[in-house]
Design an enzyme around this catalytic site. Structure first.
Site, PDB file in Angstrom:
ATOM      1  N   TYR A  78     -32.588  12.670 -16.071  1.00 20.64           N
ATOM      2  CA  TYR A  78     -32.422  12.010 -14.770  1.00 20.64           C
ATOM      3  C   TYR A  78     -32.913  10.567 -14.842  1.00 20.64           C
ATOM      4  O   TYR A  78     -32.310   9.662 -14.283  1.00 20.64           O
ATOM      5  CB  TYR A  78     -33.205  12.768 -13.678  1.00 20.64           C
ATOM      6  CG  TYR A  78     -32.894  12.248 -12.294  1.00 20.64           C
ATOM      7  CD1 TYR A  78     -31.880  12.835 -11.534  1.00 20.64           C
ATOM      8  CD2 TYR A  78     -33.568  11.152 -11.767  1.00 20.64           C
ATOM      9  CE1 TYR A  78     -31.561  12.340 -10.274  1.00 20.64           C
ATOM     10  CE2 TYR A  78     -33.254  10.653 -10.517  1.00 20.64           C
ATOM     11  CZ  TYR A  78     -32.248  11.251  -9.769  1.00 20.64           C
ATOM     12  OH  TYR A  78     -31.928  10.766  -8.537  1.00 20.64           O
ATOM     13  N   PHE A 130      -9.484  -9.883  -4.093  1.00 19.12           N
ATOM     14  CA  PHE A 130      -9.158  -8.578  -4.670  1.00 19.12           C
ATOM     15  C   PHE A 130      -9.469  -7.539  -3.599  1.00 19.12           C
ATOM     16  O   PHE A 130     -10.439  -7.679  -2.839  1.00 19.12           O
ATOM     17  CB  PHE A 130      -9.892  -8.281  -5.977  1.00 19.12           C
ATOM     18  CG  PHE A 130      -9.443  -6.956  -6.521  1.00 19.12           C
ATOM     19  CD1 PHE A 130      -8.171  -6.813  -7.041  1.00 19.12           C
ATOM     20  CD2 PHE A 130     -10.247  -5.830  -6.417  1.00 19.12           C
ATOM     21  CE1 PHE A 130      -7.705  -5.575  -7.461  1.00 19.12           C
ATOM     22  CE2 PHE A 130      -9.785  -4.580  -6.837  1.00 19.12           C
ATOM     23  CZ  PHE A 130      -8.513  -4.464  -7.361  1.00 19.12           C
ATOM     24  N   THR A 131      -8.672  -6.488  -3.540  1.00 17.24           N
ATOM     25  CA  THR A 131      -8.714  -5.528  -2.442  1.00 17.24           C
ATOM     26  C   THR A 131     -10.121  -4.988  -2.155  1.00 17.24           C
ATOM     27  O   THR A 131     -10.637  -5.142  -1.050  1.00 17.24           O
ATOM     28  CB  THR A 131      -7.753  -4.367  -2.743  1.00 17.24           C
ATOM     29  OG1 THR A 131      -8.084  -3.847  -4.032  1.00 17.24           O
ATOM     30  CG2 THR A 131      -6.303  -4.829  -2.737  1.00 17.24           C
ATOM     31  N   ASP A 221     -16.594 -11.786 -11.033  1.00 14.06           N
ATOM     32  CA  ASP A 221     -16.011 -10.456 -11.200  1.00 14.06           C
ATOM     33  C   ASP A 221     -15.589 -10.399 -12.668  1.00 14.06           C
ATOM     34  O   ASP A 221     -14.572 -10.964 -13.068  1.00 14.06           O
ATOM     35  CB  ASP A 221     -14.814 -10.264 -10.262  1.00 14.06           C
ATOM     36  CG  ASP A 221     -14.213  -8.863 -10.404  1.00 14.06           C
ATOM     37  OD1 ASP A 221     -14.468  -8.213 -11.451  1.00 14.06           O
ATOM     38  OD2 ASP A 221     -13.493  -8.429  -9.500  1.00 14.06           O
ATOM     39  N   LYS A 264     -11.951  -1.103 -17.182  1.00 14.00           N
ATOM     40  CA  LYS A 264     -10.912  -1.962 -17.780  1.00 14.00           C
ATOM     41  C   LYS A 264     -11.346  -2.406 -19.182  1.00 14.00           C
ATOM     42  O   LYS A 264     -11.195  -1.665 -20.134  1.00 14.00           O
ATOM     43  CB  LYS A 264     -10.626  -3.156 -16.863  1.00 14.00           C
ATOM     44  CG  LYS A 264      -9.814  -2.811 -15.617  1.00 14.00           C
ATOM     45  CD  LYS A 264     -10.640  -2.227 -14.515  1.00 14.00           C
ATOM     46  CE  LYS A 264      -9.923  -2.162 -13.196  1.00 14.00           C
ATOM     47  NZ  LYS A 264     -10.754  -1.496 -12.171  1.00 14.00           N
ATOM     48  N   ARG A 388       1.895  -4.648  -5.184  1.00 13.25           N
ATOM     49  CA  ARG A 388       0.885  -5.676  -4.973  1.00 13.25           C
ATOM     50  C   ARG A 388       1.516  -6.762  -4.099  1.00 13.25           C
ATOM     51  O   ARG A 388       1.922  -7.807  -4.589  1.00 13.25           O
ATOM     52  CB  ARG A 388       0.399  -6.271  -6.311  1.00 13.25           C
ATOM     53  CG  ARG A 388      -0.682  -5.449  -7.007  1.00 13.25           C
ATOM     54  CD  ARG A 388      -1.901  -5.325  -6.152  1.00 13.25           C
ATOM     55  NE  ARG A 388      -3.006  -4.601  -6.769  1.00 13.25           N
ATOM     56  CZ  ARG A 388      -3.799  -3.773  -6.090  1.00 13.25           C
ATOM     57  NH1 ARG A 388      -3.562  -3.477  -4.835  1.00 13.25           N
ATOM     58  NH2 ARG A 388      -4.827  -3.209  -6.667  1.00 13.25           N
ATOM     59  N   PHE A 455      -3.178   0.458   0.980  1.00 15.10           N
ATOM     60  CA  PHE A 455      -2.179   0.683  -0.075  1.00 15.10           C
ATOM     61  C   PHE A 455      -2.397   1.996  -0.822  1.00 15.10           C
ATOM     62  O   PHE A 455      -1.452   2.575  -1.357  1.00 15.10           O
ATOM     63  CB  PHE A 455      -2.166  -0.490  -1.066  1.00 15.10           C
ATOM     64  CG  PHE A 455      -3.481  -0.692  -1.783  1.00 15.10           C
ATOM     65  CD1 PHE A 455      -4.513  -1.403  -1.181  1.00 15.10           C
ATOM     66  CD2 PHE A 455      -3.688  -0.156  -3.034  1.00 15.10           C
ATOM     67  CE1 PHE A 455      -5.730  -1.565  -1.829  1.00 15.10           C
ATOM     68  CE2 PHE A 455      -4.895  -0.322  -3.701  1.00 15.10           C
ATOM     69  CZ  PHE A 455      -5.925  -1.027  -3.083  1.00 15.10           C
TER      70      PHE A 455
HETATM   71  C1  LIG Z   1     -10.432  -7.475 -10.422  1.00 13.43           C
HETATM   72  C2  LIG Z   1     -11.036  -6.171  -9.997  1.00 13.43           C
HETATM   73  N1  LIG Z   1     -12.242  -6.172  -9.406  1.00 13.43           N
HETATM   74  C3  LIG Z   1     -12.814  -5.022  -8.999  1.00 13.43           C
HETATM   75  C4  LIG Z   1     -12.197  -3.812  -9.153  1.00 13.43           C
HETATM   76  C5  LIG Z   1     -12.856  -2.563  -8.610  1.00 13.43           C
HETATM   77  O1  LIG Z   1     -13.283  -1.756  -9.623  1.00 13.43           O
HETATM   78  P1  LIG Z   1     -13.302  -0.143  -9.512  1.00 13.43           P
HETATM   79  O2  LIG Z   1     -11.892   0.307  -9.371  1.00 13.43           O
HETATM   80  O3  LIG Z   1     -13.950   0.272 -10.780  1.00 13.43           O
HETATM   81  O4  LIG Z   1     -14.111   0.196  -8.317  1.00 13.43           O
HETATM   82  C6  LIG Z   1     -10.944  -3.757  -9.774  1.00 13.43           C
HETATM   83  C7  LIG Z   1     -10.263  -2.464  -9.944  1.00 13.43           C
HETATM   84  O5  LIG Z   1      -9.109  -2.282  -9.954  1.00 13.43           O
HETATM   85  C8  LIG Z   1     -10.348  -4.978 -10.200  1.00 13.43           C
HETATM   86  O6  LIG Z   1      -9.137  -4.991 -10.775  1.00 13.43           O
END
Ligand SMILES: Cc1ncc(COP(=O)(O)O)c(C=O)c1O
Length: 463
Positions: A78, A130-131, A221, A264, A388, A455
């Site tokens: 843990y 980014f979303t 990021d 990624k 997108r 989405f």
């Molecule tokens: C540019 C970018 N930032 C942040 C994220 C968020 O990461 P996660 O999907 O691991 O939460 C993503 C995921 O698709 C991304 O492409």
């Protein structure tokens, strides 16, 4: 078949295949039913109904034998797992930040940094939204402001660094709202929503300088920062002879902290982290992670997951891997360009982005052309891609109106080390078949709209 002589020497995947996972093919009739039941949203398909899955490069990587071997060395304690300390030391080695807070994935890190730094009424400038990043910024009471260069919104522009920040836009925002209302500049490398486009080192340095002048933090990021570093090596003057590892560290050194989706660049299936230089901020993040993710030495991850991420860092910077990775995306993109299919140029790092606005010019944006195109490609061949465009862009949190992004795209995303060139050929041919019949494609209406990140779960019907 006639074979022409090659004009350049080919690359090949720097690995051979040891384990295979069979793919399932389906009939058009089967797919017609499946996509209708999924409300024409490729996120709602069952993966067993998919043939070649190009939905995302997130968590879809194939791990190496070295990573799988590491999984067996998971220390599932843990607290204080040895895999955490190995991940921490590799993060310092490859990214150069002082402190590590592991999280279950990227958005876990985005949540923590947003809650710690953003106050209601703040503004967060960034090189395109980014979303999940914007969602967390807005939940903390902030307003995202797009400060990417104009070229990023033009699929035809050949600018080599379409991820660059427009310094005049940043300066104008600082002047307008005051530095006190800007907790940080949010810089992505590479920029997913712009088509996987990189930011240059020169631009990153200039952002740092401007931010320093006003006492504003810069948060990276770093999700695809390695792929960004590779583009800098290829395209920016003075970097051709530097290693990708050195470029990555230099890039990170221009920033104060980073959020990371390990799913990624790190060649794993789950994991992420927050990396920080400031001791006080780290202390706060280390405390907050306990509430939302888990103790600060595991952050929602198993020991084995941290081990796989640490090992992935060692593999992600290798030149032969990156050449094949970016080369595969380029191979698919060039094929589509040869057939005059409109895509975002230059070809991005993790995906080829189809220009749905041009391909389906008879469908207005409010009828979701990119959503319709992704559904049509699935119907043709079982290849899964994603929208997108207007659906991903969501609604303005103040007015409730749809955002109307200038880019209306379908992302054809390539998982790392998963598919072969033959899969790319099949994908390209399916996109061509849909392109040739594009006049027959009809728009969609949204019949179900979730409140957050719509989405993922929205549903549609054919008009
Ligand atoms: C540019 C970018 N930032 C942040 C994220 C968020 O990461 P996660 O999907 O691991 O939460 C993503 C995921 O698709 C991304 O492409």
């Amino acid at each position: 078949m006639k074979h022409t002589k090659p004009t350049r020497r080919s690359w090949a995947e720097p690995f051979k295949i040891k384990v295979v996972e069979p793919l399932r093919t389906t009939t058009r009739q089967h797919r017609m039913k499946a996509i209708k039941e999924a409300g024409y949203n490729t996120f709602l398909l069952r993966s067993e109904d998919v043939y070649i899955d190009l939905l995302t490069d997130s968590g879809t990587n194939a791990m190496s034998d070295y990573q799988w071997a590491g999984m067996m060395l998971g220390d599932e304690a843990y607290a204080g797992s040895r895999n955490f300390y190995y991940l921490e030391s590799n993060m310092r080695k490859f990214y150069g930040y002082k402190y590590l807070v592991p999280t279950h994935q990227g958005r876990g890190a985005e949540h923590i940094i947003s809650q710690l730094l953003i106050k209601p009424g703040d503004f967060i400038p960034g090189n395109m939204y980014f979303t999940t990043t914007r969602e967390h910024q807005e939940r903390a009471g902030g307003t995202f402001v797009d400060i990417i260069i104009d070229e990023a919104h033009d699929p035809e522009s050949l600018h080599p660094f379409k991820g660059n920040v427009d310094l005049q836009k940043l300066e104008a925002l600082i002047k307008k709202v005051g530095a006190k209302k800007i907790p940080y500049v949010s810089v992505a490398a590479t920029v997913n929503m712009a088509g996987g486009q990189p930011i240059s080192m020169e631009n990153m340095r200039a952002v740092r300088k401007l931010a320093d002048k006003h006492g504003i933090r810069v948060i990276l990021d770093a999700t695809r920062a390695v792929e960004n570093a590779y583009f800098i090596k290829l395209r920016e003057k003075g970097y051709a002879r530097k290693s990708v590892a050195a470029i990555l560290k230099e890039l990170c050194s221009c920033t104060d902290a980073a959020t990371m989706s390990g799913k990624k660049d790190l060649l794993v299936n789950i994991g992420g982290f927050l990396a920080i230089n400031d001791a006080k901020l780290y202390d706060e993040a280390r405390n907050m992670v306990v509430v939302f993710e888990g103790l600060h030495t595991y952050g929602g991850l198993a020991g084995r997951d941290m081990e796989a991420m640490a090992r992935g860092m060692e593999e992600m910077v290798k030149a032969d891997y990156l050449r094949a990775r970016i080369g595969q995306v380029e191979y698919l993109g060039e094929k589509l360009l040869d057939w005059s299919i409109p895509i975002v140029k230059p070809i991005g790092g993790h995906a080829v982005f189809l220009d749905a606005k041009k391909i389906l010019e008879h469908i207005p944006q409010d009828r979701f052309p990119a959503q319709a195109l992704a559904a049509e490609i699935y119907l043709d061949s079982g290849v899964r891609t994603m929208e997108r465009g207007i659906v991903s862009a969501g609604r303005d949190s103040a007015t409730g109106a749809h955002h109307h992004p200038s880019l209306e795209l379908v992302r054809v995303t390539i998982p790392r080390r998963v598919y072969t060139q033959a899969h790319m050929d099949v994908t390209a041919e399916s996109i061509l078949a849909v392109y040739e019949n594009r006049k027959k494609v009809r728009g969609l209406k949204m019949v179900y709209e979730p409140k957050y990140l719509r989405f993922f779960q929205a549903q549609f019907e054919k008009i």
